[in-house]
Design a protein around this motif. Structure first.
Motif, PDB file in Angstrom:
ATOM      1  N   MET A   1      44.634  48.796  42.788  1.00 39.36           N
ATOM      2  CA  MET A   1      43.597  49.826  42.883  1.00 39.36           C
ATOM      3  C   MET A   1      44.138  51.210  42.493  1.00 39.36           C
ATOM      4  N   PHE A   2      45.372  51.504  42.912  1.00 44.67           N
ATOM      5  CA  PHE A   2      45.961  52.814  42.619  1.00 44.67           C
ATOM      6  C   PHE A   2      46.035  53.065  41.108  1.00 44.67           C
ATOM      7  N   PHE A   3      46.458  52.031  40.364  1.00 45.63           N
ATOM      8  CA  PHE A   3      46.582  52.194  38.910  1.00 45.63           C
ATOM      9  C   PHE A   3      45.220  52.299  38.241  1.00 45.63           C
ATOM     10  N   THR A   4      44.244  51.599  38.796  1.00 50.27           N
ATOM     11  CA  THR A   4      42.876  51.689  38.266  1.00 50.27           C
ATOM     12  C   THR A   4      42.319  53.092  38.459  1.00 50.27           C
ATOM     13  N   VAL A   5      42.534  53.631  39.659  1.00 50.05           N
ATOM     14  CA  VAL A   5      42.069  54.983  39.967  1.00 50.05           C
ATOM     15  C   VAL A   5      42.784  56.006  39.081  1.00 50.05           C
ATOM     16  N   THR A   6      44.101  55.861  38.969  1.00 50.43           N
ATOM     17  CA  THR A   6      44.881  56.802  38.162  1.00 50.43           C
ATOM     18  C   THR A   6      44.422  56.789  36.705  1.00 50.43           C
ATOM     19  N   SER A   7      44.185  55.592  36.178  1.00 55.82           N
ATOM     20  CA  SER A   7      43.731  55.462  34.793  1.00 55.82           C
ATOM     21  C   SER A   7      42.388  56.153  34.594  1.00 55.82           C
ATOM     22  N   SER A   8      41.477  55.969  35.537  1.00 58.55           N
ATOM     23  CA  SER A   8      40.157  56.583  35.443  1.00 58.55           C
ATOM     24  C   SER A   8      40.244  58.108  35.541  1.00 58.55           C
ATOM     25  N   LEU A   9      41.090  58.570  36.461  1.00 63.48           N
ATOM     26  CA  LEU A   9      41.235  60.020  36.626  1.00 63.48           C
ATOM     27  C   LEU A   9      41.886  60.659  35.402  1.00 63.48           C
ATOM     28  N   LEU A  10      42.802  59.956  34.777  1.00 59.79           N
ATOM     29  CA  LEU A  10      43.437  60.477  33.563  1.00 59.79           C
ATOM     30  C   LEU A  10      42.416  60.653  32.437  1.00 59.79           C
ATOM     31  N   VAL A  11      41.495  59.710  32.338  1.00 59.04           N
ATOM     32  CA  VAL A  11      40.419  59.822  31.334  1.00 59.04           C
ATOM     33  C   VAL A  11      39.577  61.061  31.619  1.00 59.04           C
ATOM     34  N   GLY A  12      39.222  61.250  32.888  1.00 62.72           N
ATOM     35  CA  GLY A  12      38.445  62.429  33.259  1.00 62.72           C
ATOM     36  C   GLY A  12      39.224  63.719  33.061  1.00 62.72           C
ATOM     37  N   PHE A  13      40.525  63.653  33.338  1.00 66.00           N
ATOM     38  CA  PHE A  13      41.345  64.853  33.202  1.00 66.00           C
ATOM     39  C   PHE A  13      41.490  65.263  31.734  1.00 66.00           C
ATOM     40  N   LEU A  14      41.500  64.300  30.834  1.00 63.36           N
ATOM     41  CA  LEU A  14      41.536  64.622  29.409  1.00 63.36           C
ATOM     42  C   LEU A  14      40.283  65.392  28.995  1.00 63.36           C
ATOM     43  N   GLU A  15      39.142  65.015  29.578  1.00 61.03           N
ATOM     44  CA  GLU A  15      37.892  65.738  29.306  1.00 61.03           C
ATOM     45  C   GLU A  15      37.965  67.150  29.883  1.00 61.03           C
ATOM     46  N   THR A  16      38.565  67.257  31.064  1.00 65.32           N
ATOM     47  CA  THR A  16      38.768  68.567  31.687  1.00 65.32           C
ATOM     48  C   THR A  16      39.659  69.448  30.814  1.00 65.32           C
ATOM     49  N   LEU A  17      40.762  68.879  30.315  1.00 59.85           N
ATOM     50  CA  LEU A  17      41.679  69.629  29.456  1.00 59.85           C
ATOM     51  C   LEU A  17      41.002  70.066  28.162  1.00 59.85           C
ATOM     52  N   LYS A  18      40.188  69.193  27.593  1.00 63.26           N
ATOM     53  CA  LYS A  18      39.495  69.531  26.349  1.00 63.26           C
ATOM     54  C   LYS A  18      38.560  70.714  26.568  1.00 63.26           C
ATOM     55  N   LEU A  19      37.814  70.689  27.669  1.00 62.33           N
ATOM     56  CA  LEU A  19      36.908  71.791  27.989  1.00 62.33           C
ATOM     57  C   LEU A  19      37.691  73.065  28.256  1.00 62.33           C
ATOM     58  N   PHE A  20      38.814  72.930  28.954  1.00 61.51           N
ATOM     59  CA  PHE A  20      39.662  74.073  29.297  1.00 61.51           C
ATOM     60  C   PHE A  20      40.222  74.750  28.045  1.00 61.51           C
ATOM     61  N   PHE A  21      40.831  73.982  27.160  1.00 61.40           N
ATOM     62  CA  PHE A  21      41.473  74.571  25.987  1.00 61.40           C
ATOM     63  C   PHE A  21      40.454  75.109  24.977  1.00 61.40           C
ATOM     64  N   LEU A  22      39.365  74.392  24.756  1.00 64.17           N
ATOM     65  CA  LEU A  22      38.358  74.871  23.812  1.00 64.17           C
ATOM     66  C   LEU A  22      37.685  76.146  24.321  1.00 64.17           C
ATOM     67  N   THR A  23      37.504  76.252  25.625  1.00 62.06           N
ATOM     68  CA  THR A  23      36.930  77.477  26.193  1.00 62.06           C
ATOM     69  C   THR A  23      37.812  78.675  25.876  1.00 62.06           C
ATOM     70  N   GLN A  24      39.124  78.511  26.030  1.00 55.84           N
ATOM     71  CA  GLN A  24      40.035  79.617  25.720  1.00 55.84           C
ATOM     72  C   GLN A  24      40.043  79.956  24.232  1.00 55.84           C
ATOM     73  N   VAL A  25      40.059  78.936  23.394  1.00 62.59           N
ATOM     74  CA  VAL A  25      40.114  79.151  21.946  1.00 62.59           C
ATOM     75  C   VAL A  25      38.960  80.033  21.481  1.00 62.59           C
ATOM     76  N   PHE A  26      37.774  79.814  22.039  1.00 60.82           N
ATOM     77  CA  PHE A  26      36.601  80.576  21.602  1.00 60.82           C
ATOM     78  C   PHE A  26      36.346  81.822  22.459  1.00 60.82           C
ATOM     79  N   ALA A  27      36.638  81.746  23.766  1.00 63.81           N
ATOM     80  CA  ALA A  27      36.297  82.849  24.659  1.00 63.81           C
ATOM     81  C   ALA A  27      37.219  84.059  24.499  1.00 63.81           C
TER      82      ALA A  27
END
Length: 218
Positions: A1-27
């Motif tokens: 279960m731990f690895f399943t959760v970690t894998s899912s959170l990593l996918v979500g965190f990549l989306e978070t990072l994409k939003l974070f970096f693109l916001t800075q690039v334009f803002a």
């Protein structure tokens, strides 16, 4: 279960990072343009921009996200973003960029206005143009002065990205929260905190080093 959760959170965190970096690039560059507009000598430019900044800074980012995503469909009858994941992400990005650009513009303005007027006058005496004065005299001092408040806003942005879930952007907290419904466990939601803490810690170290690099202005 731990690895399943970690894998899912990593996918979500990549989306978070994409939003974070693109916001800075334009803002960051947009904030400078808004800053110049808010300092314009032309009242027809300065007053509307100052009003927009006031509205953006005075209302919650969550409200702005909802208005930007749902507003066109409600007021114009046209869903400009679509119902796809990419459309929701673009709507979130637009909201974040506009919000943070307004905050950055005020930081830029405070930094520019903190430079002694005598430095502008000295540049004029030396025959420098306004452009030369800004890039060769003011800019490096400006960077030194705005790094602390800009870094604070950027670290705040890390946490604010979680608000994107209100329009169903599948960032890390959305993925963590999903385990409550599907598996009846809450610890993955707390686990997301580790991702934020580590990333914020890395940014803090980075900005501390940048400030030390700029310490020669003292």
């Amino acid at each position: 279960m731990f690895f399943t959760v970690t894998s899912s959170l990593l996918v979500g965190f990549l989306e978070t990072l994409k939003l974070f970096f693109l916001t800075q690039v334009f803002a960051l560059p947009l904030g400078l343009l808004i800053c110049f507009g808010s300092m314009s000598k032309a009242k027809i430019i300065r007053y509307p921009i100052r009003f927009i900044i006031w509205v953006v800074r005075g209302t919650p980012l969550m409200l702005q996200l909802l208005i930007i995503y749902y507003g066109p469909g409600i007021f114009l009858g046209v869903n400009v973003w679509g119902s796809e994941t990419s459309g929701r992400f673009i709507a979130a990005l637009v909201a974040f960029v506009f919000n943070y650009a307004c905050y950055f513009s005020e930081i830029y303005r405070g930094g520019i206005q903190s430079i002694p007027v005598g430095q502008y006058e000295a540049g004029k005496v030396l025959g420098m143009t306004d452009k030369q004065i800004f890039f060769k005299v003011i800019l490096l001092q400006l960077v030194k002065r705005i790094v602390p408040p800009i870094s604070n806003e950027i670290i705040t942005l890390v946490k604010d990205t979680s608000l994107a879930r209100v329009i169903a952007v599948y960032e890390i907290i959305w993925n963590g929260q999903a385990f409550i419904k599907s598996n009846g466990i809450i610890w993955p939601l707390f686990y997301t905190g580790a991702f934020y803490l580590i990333f914020s810690g890395l940014l803090t170290v980075l900005f501390d080093r940048i400030e030390k690099k700029l310490s020669y202005f003292r």
